[in-house]
Enzyme design. Sequence first.
Site, PDB file in Angstrom:
ATOM      1  CB  CYS A 278      -0.915  -0.004   1.217  1.00 40.42           C
ATOM      2  SG  CYS A 278      -1.785   1.550   1.470  1.00 40.42           S
TER       3      CYS A 278
ATOM      4  CE1 TYR B 201      -5.570   2.451  -5.216  1.00 41.40           C
ATOM      5  CE2 TYR B 201      -7.916   2.883  -4.908  1.00 41.40           C
ATOM      6  CZ  TYR B 201      -6.739   2.307  -4.485  1.00 41.40           C
ATOM      7  OH  TYR B 201      -6.709   1.584  -3.321  1.00 41.40           O
TER       8      TYR B 201
ATOM      9  CD  GLU C 268      -1.546   0.704  -4.242  1.00 44.34           C
ATOM     10  OE1 GLU C 268      -1.068   1.196  -3.191  1.00 44.34           O
ATOM     11  OE2 GLU C 268      -2.740   0.382  -4.346  1.00 44.34           O
TER      12      GLU C 268
ATOM     13  CG  ASP D  42      -3.297  -3.951   1.483  1.00 39.93           C
ATOM     14  OD1 ASP D  42      -4.501  -3.923   1.781  1.00 39.93           O
ATOM     15  OD2 ASP D  42      -2.479  -3.101   1.875  1.00 39.93           O
TER      16      ASP D  42
ATOM     17  CE1 TYR E 115      -2.477  -2.597  -2.288  1.00 40.31           C
ATOM     18  CE2 TYR E 115      -3.692  -4.580  -2.905  1.00 40.31           C
ATOM     19  CZ  TYR E 115      -3.671  -3.243  -2.543  1.00 40.31           C
ATOM     20  OH  TYR E 115      -4.853  -2.541  -2.451  1.00 40.31           O
TER      21      TYR E 115
ATOM     22  CB  CYS F 236      -0.560   2.534   7.528  1.00 43.54           C
ATOM     23  SG  CYS F 236       1.173   2.169   7.182  1.00 43.54           S
TER      24      CYS F 236
ATOM     25  CB  CYS G  86      18.131  -4.407   5.712  1.00 45.12           C
ATOM     26  SG  CYS G  86      19.036  -4.474   4.157  1.00 45.12           S
TER      27      CYS G  86
END
Length: 221
Positions: free
Chosen positions: A55, A86, A98, A133, A138, A203, A212
């Site tokens: 998202c 969209y 996205e 999502d 995505y 969100c 990482c």
Amino acid sequence: MLFGHHKKSLPTPEEALPGRPERPYTVPARHTVLDNPLLGPYPEGLETADFGLGCFWGAERKFWQTPGVWTTLVGYQGGHTENPTYEEVCSGLTGHTEAVRVVFDPAKVSYEELLKVFWEAHDPTQGFRQGNDVGTQYRSAVYTHSPAQQAAAEASREAYQSVLTASGHGTITTEILPAAPRPFYPAEGYHQQYLDKNPGGYCGIGGTGVACPVGVAKAEG
């Protein structure tokens, strides 16, 4: 977010929606948080990076909060449909994901440090989904703007895979491809800086909790 039709395969160019030669909506002139222009041309010395990590509402916020980032904007990238909307992207029939365009000052933040933000902000092992999502829009992606970015992104994927594997996670599914010839199409105005305009808004991104290793030494230096 509009969860779409849960497409789990990408359309071919022949299957994709046709799109249109011009953008069917306007894009705001300035960033609501950073107060810099959203669209180029950008000042000399700045560089551009493109990331897809689920998202784009929450993804964009991750990057505008990063010191050294000059502006961000959300859009659609990696597919076939020209100037999509969209709703078209959410149909799964454009091939786009996205994405967030990040314009940054390399004297203040390195591309490797942005990759660290990217990897840690989402779960890159989930394929055509991110959390709840679900759909091809995505998917995790990095679209690079130079051979140096391509090499850095591939090296960071290898390094992050090592630590993910050691932590019991699966295989990274992130696509890493040159941005050209994959245009970035800015999204509708209401999507730009959505979580600044709607602080309590949805969100859907969340990381694996695994740090990482890319860019750590530089960041701490």
